[in-house]
Scaffold this active site. Structure first.
Site, PDB file in Angstrom:
ATOM      1  N   GLY A  20       0.830  -1.202   0.000  1.00 44.38           N
ATOM      2  CA  GLY A  20       0.000   0.000   0.000  1.00 44.38           C
ATOM      3  C   GLY A  20       0.865   1.253   0.000  1.00 44.38           C
ATOM      4  NE  ARG A  24       5.031  -1.682   3.721  1.00 43.12           N
ATOM      5  CZ  ARG A  24       3.705  -1.739   3.792  1.00 43.12           C
ATOM      6  NH1 ARG A  24       3.027  -2.611   3.080  1.00 43.12           N
ATOM      7  NH2 ARG A  24       3.044  -0.939   4.596  1.00 43.12           N
ATOM      8  NE  ARG A  43      -3.777  10.823  -9.536  1.00 40.60           N
ATOM      9  CZ  ARG A  43      -4.882  11.442  -9.113  1.00 40.60           C
ATOM     10  NH1 ARG A  43      -5.190  11.449  -7.850  1.00 40.60           N
ATOM     11  NH2 ARG A  43      -5.680  12.035  -9.973  1.00 40.60           N
ATOM     12  NE  ARG A  87      -3.110  -5.640   1.083  1.00 38.47           N
ATOM     13  CZ  ARG A  87      -2.478  -4.632   1.649  1.00 38.47           C
ATOM     14  NH1 ARG A  87      -1.633  -3.897   0.970  1.00 38.47           N
ATOM     15  NH2 ARG A  87      -2.687  -4.331   2.929  1.00 38.47           N
ATOM     16  CB  VAL A  88       4.057  -7.299   0.349  1.00 34.72           C
ATOM     17  CG1 VAL A  88       4.440  -8.669  -0.193  1.00 34.72           C
ATOM     18  CG2 VAL A  88       4.471  -6.229  -0.654  1.00 34.72           C
ATOM     19  N   GLY A  89       1.341  -6.380   2.613  1.00 34.87           N
ATOM     20  CA  GLY A  89       0.783  -5.289   3.404  1.00 34.87           C
ATOM     21  C   GLY A  89       0.817  -5.540   4.893  1.00 34.87           C
ATOM     22  CB  SER A  90       0.572  -3.466   7.802  1.00 35.78           C
ATOM     23  OG  SER A  90      -0.181  -2.356   7.363  1.00 35.78           O
ATOM     24  CD  GLU A 179      -6.297  -6.349   3.079  1.00 35.14           C
ATOM     25  OE1 GLU A 179      -7.533  -6.447   2.887  1.00 35.14           O
ATOM     26  OE2 GLU A 179      -5.491  -6.058   2.180  1.00 35.14           O
ATOM     27  CG  MET A 180      -7.955  -0.840   4.943  1.00 35.33           C
ATOM     28  SD  MET A 180      -7.636   0.871   5.391  1.00 35.33           S
ATOM     29  CE  MET A 180      -8.999   1.706   4.596  1.00 35.33           C
ATOM     30  CD  GLU A 181      -4.986  -1.680   0.783  1.00 37.45           C
ATOM     31  OE1 GLU A 181      -4.591  -2.630   1.476  1.00 37.45           O
ATOM     32  OE2 GLU A 181      -5.002  -0.504   1.183  1.00 37.45           O
ATOM     33  CB  SER A 203       1.168  -3.593  11.654  1.00 36.68           C
ATOM     34  OG  SER A 203      -0.167  -3.267  11.317  1.00 36.68           O
ATOM     35  CG  ASP A 204      -2.828  -2.649  14.159  1.00 34.34           C
ATOM     36  OD1 ASP A 204      -2.303  -2.460  13.039  1.00 34.34           O
ATOM     37  OD2 ASP A 204      -4.048  -2.753  14.321  1.00 34.34           O
ATOM     38  NE  ARG A 217       5.118  -0.292  11.364  1.00 33.48           N
ATOM     39  CZ  ARG A 217       4.957   0.470  12.418  1.00 33.48           C
ATOM     40  NH1 ARG A 217       4.323   0.005  13.475  1.00 33.48           N
ATOM     41  NH2 ARG A 217       5.395   1.709  12.454  1.00 33.48           N
TER      42      ARG A 217
HETATM   43  O1  R1P Z   1       0.448  -1.536   4.955  1.00 34.39           O
HETATM   44  P1  R1P Z   1      -0.492  -1.387   3.785  1.00 34.39           P
HETATM   45  O2  R1P Z   1      -0.095  -2.201   2.614  1.00 34.39           O
HETATM   46  O3  R1P Z   1      -0.742   0.049   3.396  1.00 34.39           O
HETATM   47  O4  R1P Z   1      -1.888  -1.999   4.285  1.00 34.39           O
HETATM   48  C1  R1P Z   1      -2.673  -1.578   5.392  1.00 34.39           C
HETATM   49  O5  R1P Z   1      -2.264  -0.338   5.944  1.00 34.39           O
HETATM   50  C2  R1P Z   1      -3.143   0.720   5.513  1.00 34.39           C
HETATM   51  C3  R1P Z   1      -3.843   1.307   6.710  1.00 34.39           C
HETATM   52  O6  R1P Z   1      -2.939   1.818   7.620  1.00 34.39           O
HETATM   53  C4  R1P Z   1      -4.121   0.084   4.529  1.00 34.39           C
HETATM   54  O7  R1P Z   1      -3.626   0.242   3.219  1.00 34.39           O
HETATM   55  C5  R1P Z   1      -4.108  -1.353   4.993  1.00 34.39           C
HETATM   56  O8  R1P Z   1      -4.540  -2.294   4.063  1.00 34.39           O
HETATM   57  O1  URA Z   2      -6.172  -1.820   7.650  1.00 36.98           O
HETATM   58  C1  URA Z   2      -5.524  -2.027   8.672  1.00 36.98           C
HETATM   59  C2  URA Z   2      -4.132  -2.266   8.646  1.00 36.98           C
HETATM   60  C3  URA Z   2      -3.462  -2.498   9.817  1.00 36.98           C
HETATM   61  N1  URA Z   2      -4.158  -2.480  10.978  1.00 36.98           N
HETATM   62  C4  URA Z   2      -5.488  -2.252  11.007  1.00 36.98           C
HETATM   63  O2  URA Z   2      -6.078  -2.234  12.079  1.00 36.98           O
HETATM   64  N2  URA Z   2      -6.144  -2.025   9.869  1.00 36.98           N
END
Ligand code: R1P
Ligand code: URA
Length: 236
Positions: A20, A24, A43, A87-90, A179-181, A203-204, A217
């Site tokens: 995201g 990173r 952007r 996707r490599v995310g938190s 997460e969000m994606e 991450s949390d 992290r």
């Molecule tokens: O660490 P990234 O990849 O951004 O992913 C998570 O972190 C963001 C929110 O802090 C959102 O994009 C969520 O999906």
């Molecule tokens: O989307 C996210 C990413 C990390 N931690 C959250 O709580 N929500």
């Protein structure tokens, strides 16, 4: 170039890692890829291509949330011909047994987004990972001793919810983390017949309220990135 990406056609690899956070993406390119070339700053959504163990690999920031991520993923697949997207995310843990720093491989991704109601009306589409990428990523992660969970996640449209207990309903139904994606990624992968996987580092923690430090992290994110790169390499 496509609408939101300035790379030349052919410049982006078939395999692309999708964090995201655009910084990173830069960290991954500079740390893991040989001879990385930056091909996007539009952007501020940084994108790079280099090689990993001799194979061409790209990394592209997607921004936060399904709408932003789907713009980049759509262009990567349709315009640049990308075929393996990881996707490599938190993520935030919803379960007692899923701890900060653990890896989560998203077998499927629920969502509170409207993306698939727009497509399927009152019927539900189940966005799922590519099985070959999922299986190989799990093998690699466990062989290396990384604590790894496989299961359902939630791709939410909101980071800040009105009700702090909202996660409990998802948790009762076995959802591991938020997460969000990923649901957007899996939906587009299904639409275009390409392979996708979401690998997340916790991450949390929504229950214990624990959080990782920036250093932690980074270290565990490195595990996730190694798993993503090696799984992509091993899967045709
Ligand atoms: O660490 P990234 O990849 O951004 O992913 C998570 O972190 C963001 C929110 O802090 C959102 O994009 C969520 O999906
Ligand atoms: O989307 C996210 C990413 C990390 N931690 C959250 O709580 N929500």
């Amino acid at each position: 170039m496509s609408v939101h990406l300035s790379a030349e056609k052919g410049q982006i690899a078939e395999t692309v890692l999708l964090p995201g956070d655009p910084l990173r993406a830069q960290f991954i390119a500079e740390t893991f890829l040989e001879n990385p070339v930056q091909h996007n700053t539009v952007r501020g959504m940084l994108g790079f291509t280099g090689t990993y163990k001799g194979k061409k690999v790209s990394v592209q920031g997607t921004g936060m949330g399904i709408p932003s991520a789907m713009i980049y993923i759509n262009e990567l697949i349709e315009f640049y011909g990308c075929k393996k997207l990881i996707r490599v995310g938190s993520c935030g843990s919803y379960q007692e047994g899923v701890h900060i720093r653990d890896l989560v491989l998203a077998q499927a991704a629920c969502t509170d987004s409207n993306i698939n109601n727009l497509r399927f009306g009152t019927a539900n589409f189940a966005p799922i990972a590519d099985f070959s990428l999922l299986m190989r990523a799990y093998q690699i992660a466990t062989e290396r001793g990384f604590t790894t969970h496989v299961g359902n996640i939630l791709s939410s449209d909101t980071f800040y919810t009105d009700d702090p207990k909202e996660y409990e309903r998802w948790a009762r139904f076995g959802v591991l983390a938020v997460e969000m994606e990923a649901a957007g990624l899996y939906t587009l992968a299904a639409k275009y017949g390409v392979k996708a996987l979401g690998i997340m580092t916790v991450s949390d923690h929504l229950i214990s309220k624990e959080e990782t430090t920036a250093e932690e992290r980074q270290q565990t994110f490195n595990q996730m990135i190694e798993v993503a790169l090696d799984a992509a390499l091993d899967v045709e």
